[in-house]
Scaffold this active site. Sequence first.
Site, PDB file in Angstrom:
ATOM      1  N   SER A 143       3.217 -11.055   1.146  1.00  0.00           N
ATOM      2  CA  SER A 143       1.777 -10.965   0.919  1.00  0.00           C
ATOM      3  C   SER A 143       1.470  -9.609   0.303  1.00  0.00           C
ATOM      4  O   SER A 143       2.285  -8.678   0.383  1.00  0.00           O
ATOM      5  CB  SER A 143       1.050 -11.088   2.269  1.00  0.00           C
ATOM      6  OG  SER A 143      -0.314 -10.744   2.178  1.00  0.00           O
ATOM      7  N   TYR A 156      -0.021  -9.413  11.488  1.00  0.00           N
ATOM      8  CA  TYR A 156       0.205 -10.014  10.168  1.00  0.00           C
ATOM      9  C   TYR A 156       0.802  -8.984   9.207  1.00  0.00           C
ATOM     10  O   TYR A 156       1.801  -9.244   8.527  1.00  0.00           O
ATOM     11  CB  TYR A 156      -1.116 -10.554   9.628  1.00  0.00           C
ATOM     12  CG  TYR A 156      -1.002 -11.348   8.348  1.00  0.00           C
ATOM     13  CD1 TYR A 156      -0.794 -12.728   8.383  1.00  0.00           C
ATOM     14  CD2 TYR A 156      -1.115 -10.736   7.100  1.00  0.00           C
ATOM     15  CE1 TYR A 156      -0.699 -13.469   7.218  1.00  0.00           C
ATOM     16  CE2 TYR A 156      -1.013 -11.463   5.934  1.00  0.00           C
ATOM     17  CZ  TYR A 156      -0.814 -12.839   5.998  1.00  0.00           C
ATOM     18  OH  TYR A 156      -0.713 -13.555   4.832  1.00  0.00           O
TER      19      TYR A 156
END
Length: 261
Positions: A143, A156
């Site tokens: 990401s 995350y």
Amino acid sequence: MALTTDLSGKTAVITGSNSGIGLGVARELARAGANVVLNSYTDRKEDHALAEEIAENFSVEARYIKADLSKGDEARALIEQAGTCDILINNAGIQHVAPIEDFPVEKWDAIIAIMLSSVFHTTAAALPMMRKADWGRIVNISSAHGLTASPYKSAYVSAKHGVVGMTKVVALETAQEPITANAVCPGYVLTPLVQAQIPDTAKKYDMSEEEVTQKVILERQPSKEFATTEQLGGTVAFLCSPAADQITGTTISVDGGWTAL
């Protein structure tokens, strides 16, 4: 000699692929001729129907295998059940947003297990198969948050940074073999989940859907456009092509300029 992307005869295992980015990647790899194994933690008729649809549309073999990637033994069993794994796409993920002092321990554990530990387990199971086949591609979906950070996303961001580090280690361990390992780092991608959030976000900020998309959702994405699942799939297919034989241990950002800031 033209370096074409023909993945006929290869088998790709894509975790977290019954929707969103994972499903988009599966379709693009099937378009290139790869047989595909879809995966998620559910075992519904519609999950298996997705595999049937891909098989019919792209004239490849496709099946769905249930596995709960929060459990290391199930992550490894997914690869074993696939029988062969030439291409491994680690994509499964979940999210939780909270300040660190309020972050539920069970959410931290689940996110790290599903998004980081599972990458270790699937890779460990797949590498012997790739070595036996004398060819392999590992593409980890990280990401923009694998390269930068945002507040309230401690688990995350930590998991996605860890995925980038794991990718580099695998690349170094396979550097003199015909196996590559890379990470793709998307920014905001137009998935069904994101699309469903736009109307509620617009109401929350008392904005039109277009305005809230530009000013809130895509605030950190300079292009002010979402990436698409097809673009992510195309990027992954490129990394599986002969043109990418010497691309290993690196990240490719598909983020509209986010990490250029």
